[in-house]
Each structure stands twice: as C-alpha cells, then as structure tokens.
Design a protein around this motif. Sequence first.
Motif, PDB file in Angstrom:
ATOM      1  N   LEU A 122      -0.771  -6.756 -38.412  1.00  0.00           N
ATOM      2  CA  LEU A 122       0.513  -7.602 -38.838  1.00  0.00           C
ATOM      3  C   LEU A 122       0.394  -7.482 -40.336  1.00  0.00           C
ATOM      4  N   THR A 123       1.367  -7.128 -41.000  1.00  0.00           N
ATOM      5  CA  THR A 123       1.467  -7.122 -42.526  1.00  0.00           C
ATOM      6  C   THR A 123       2.825  -7.784 -42.894  1.00  0.00           C
ATOM      7  N   PRO A 124       2.891  -9.104 -42.850  1.00  0.00           N
ATOM      8  CA  PRO A 124       4.137  -9.695 -43.253  1.00  0.00           C
ATOM      9  C   PRO A 124       4.755  -9.380 -44.606  1.00  0.00           C
ATOM     10  N   SER A 165      11.132 -10.732 -37.962  1.00  0.00           N
ATOM     11  CA  SER A 165      10.233  -9.907 -36.907  1.00  0.00           C
ATOM     12  C   SER A 165       9.011 -10.287 -37.172  1.00  0.00           C
ATOM     13  N   ALA A 166       8.397 -10.457 -38.358  1.00  0.00           N
ATOM     14  CA  ALA A 166       6.972 -10.607 -38.502  1.00  0.00           C
ATOM     15  C   ALA A 166       6.687 -11.938 -37.963  1.00  0.00           C
ATOM     16  N   GLN A 167       7.498 -13.138 -38.191  1.00  0.00           N
ATOM     17  CA  GLN A 167       7.194 -14.417 -37.501  1.00  0.00           C
ATOM     18  C   GLN A 167       7.205 -14.457 -36.049  1.00  0.00           C
ATOM     19  N   VAL A 168       7.901 -13.906 -35.299  1.00  0.00           N
ATOM     20  CA  VAL A 168       7.985 -13.694 -34.151  1.00  0.00           C
ATOM     21  C   VAL A 168       6.712 -13.036 -33.540  1.00  0.00           C
ATOM     22  N   SER A 169       6.501 -12.052 -34.150  1.00  0.00           N
ATOM     23  CA  SER A 169       4.998 -11.069 -33.701  1.00  0.00           C
ATOM     24  C   SER A 169       4.083 -12.010 -34.060  1.00  0.00           C
ATOM     25  N   ARG A 170       3.914 -12.738 -34.955  1.00  0.00           N
ATOM     26  CA  ARG A 170       2.641 -13.493 -35.252  1.00  0.00           C
ATOM     27  C   ARG A 170       2.776 -14.634 -34.060  1.00  0.00           C
ATOM     28  N   ALA A 171       3.660 -15.131 -33.732  1.00  0.00           N
ATOM     29  CA  ALA A 171       3.648 -16.380 -32.940  1.00  0.00           C
ATOM     30  C   ALA A 171       3.464 -15.646 -31.425  1.00  0.00           C
ATOM     31  N   ALA A 172       3.905 -14.515 -31.019  1.00  0.00           N
ATOM     32  CA  ALA A 172       3.451 -13.995 -29.797  1.00  0.00           C
ATOM     33  C   ALA A 172       1.953 -13.878 -29.771  1.00  0.00           C
ATOM     34  N   ARG A 173       1.387 -13.104 -30.777  1.00  0.00           N
ATOM     35  CA  ARG A 173      -0.264 -13.141 -30.798  1.00  0.00           C
ATOM     36  C   ARG A 173      -0.796 -14.335 -30.686  1.00  0.00           C
ATOM     37  N   ASP A 174      -0.230 -15.627 -31.197  1.00  0.00           N
ATOM     38  CA  ASP A 174      -0.978 -16.459 -31.385  1.00  0.00           C
ATOM     39  C   ASP A 174      -0.843 -17.159 -30.246  1.00  0.00           C
ATOM     40  N   ALA A 175       0.234 -17.065 -29.513  1.00  0.00           N
ATOM     41  CA  ALA A 175       0.342 -17.405 -27.836  1.00  0.00           C
ATOM     42  C   ALA A 175      -0.443 -17.066 -27.088  1.00  0.00           C
TER      43      ALA A 175
END
Length: 283
Positions: free
Chosen positions: A137-139, A236-246
């Motif tokens: 991931l590259t915000p 998109s970057a925010q929800v992608s990071r949140a999915a990974r963190d979850a």
Amino acid sequence: MRSEDWQLTEDLDDFLGRVGGFLRAQPVSNIMQLTVAQRLREGRGGGAGAAVFGWLERGGEVVGSFYRLPGRGVGLGPLTPEQADSLAVRLKALGHDLPYVSADQRTAVAFAEAWQRHAGAVSTLRVRLHLYRLGTLTPPQPFPAGRARSVGEEDLGALMDMCRGFAADVGEDVTIDAGSWAGTRFADKSYTFWETPDGAPVSMAGVNPAVAGMAQVDPVYTPAHHRGHGYAAAVSAQVSRAARDAGAQEVVLFTDAANPTSNALYQRIGYEHVTDWAAYDFT
C-alpha cells in the motif's frame, strides 16, 4: 470429456461441502463464487426461484465450478475451453436459457463460443474489467484536505445519493431509495466517506464483508463535480489499510478496463493486476 461429468445441485451446503475447499484454495480467482455463496447463505441476493450450482471432478478432485442465480446468467470459475464446452452442452441439454456469462476473460470467451455452437446464441461483450489485488500500500502524498470518516445511519441519504451516482456511471439498472435499499447489493457493505474540512462528503468507498480471508473494495465513487482532487485515491487507501488492519489476507477490487483514470489511480496506491474479467450477453 462428457457433459454428464458436471454435477449439479440446488443445495448450497452440498455445493460448498464439495467445492468450498477448492474455492478457498484460490480465493482471488474465485472471488465471485465465494461472494455469491456468502450472500446466499445470509439470505440475500437469490431472487425468486432456486439457484443452481455445479462442479467438475477429475480423479476425485474438483477442477471447475459454476453458479447460476434464478433469472440471471452463469458465473464461472476458471475453466479450460474443453471444460467450458462440456458445461455448455450440459446446461443446454437441461433447458437453461442463459442471458449472459461472467468469468475471467479466457473462460468467458471460451464459454461464449461454446454457447454459440450449442445454443445458437450470439454473444456481445458487455463489459471488460481488471481484477486487482493489493500489494504494498502506497498512500497518496500529500493527502487532500479533509479526512476519512466511517459512514453511519445518519448518513444514509448522502450514501444513497452516491450509490445512485455510481450505479448510473457503470450502467447498473437498480432503484436505490429508502424503500429498496435493504434489497440492493449496496446494503451489506461498510462505507467510508472522504469529507472536506467543512464536513461535506466528497467521495466514498465501500468494502464487502470479508470472505475466505479476503476483502473486496466496492464501490468507489466521487461525484463528477468533485473529481480531480485526489479524494478517491485517499478514501481507497484508507479503506484498504483498514481492511488489512482488520486481518484481511487479500484486498481486491475490480475496475472498468475502459477507464484509464481509475486503473492508474489504483496502481499508484499499490494495487497489482491479477487478471481480466468479462461479461458477454447472449441473444
């Protein structure tokens, strides 16, 4: 290969008992089958009538599978041309009248050609998609002004407005209002808004419930008058990071192959191309 080698059932539990391990072994390639199965298990998305599922075995091992929801087309996992041909023969013999096929590009083409041979149907490409999975991931740098915020019940009106805009942009024929919302494919997702410093939502991203350790980002939408400011990349970057963190082991999304802007956006933030996807309509 005999068409009779395809095993069919209307029992979702029977299907998953035979095919679940096969699907979960390659979750990204089988994303649509896993997602549809989960929605049906939760009592959503079936429509009137019975869904049909099928699988093909060789030497006691599952090597291919499909589903068909009532009144809709057929969704396929990856198949060889020979496997696609035998499935077309089987479905035609059973009296299926298919409006479309949806699958990875190679499988969709093979089945469309087979359906034309055996059912006399003319196939027309409706849409071609790219399937991506998240790598590193590259915000975006810098983020646009504002912040990401989870969407709550009080935001339903604004959320429905954005989902209507998304559906219109991609050609989905769906009614989205307070009365129909719960029955749409948009209702089961978690959503995030990107909002400006004054609190106005300017972009949104949804994420499907996780299945087989995989989260699918869908949909992502920015109204036309707010585009060009980096809001879609940020949310998109925010929800992608949140999915990974979850705990998601894979984060995936589909894009319209004909939209170079969105494809470039997702690649910039770390998404990697997996395969092409296509839907062909039959007449």
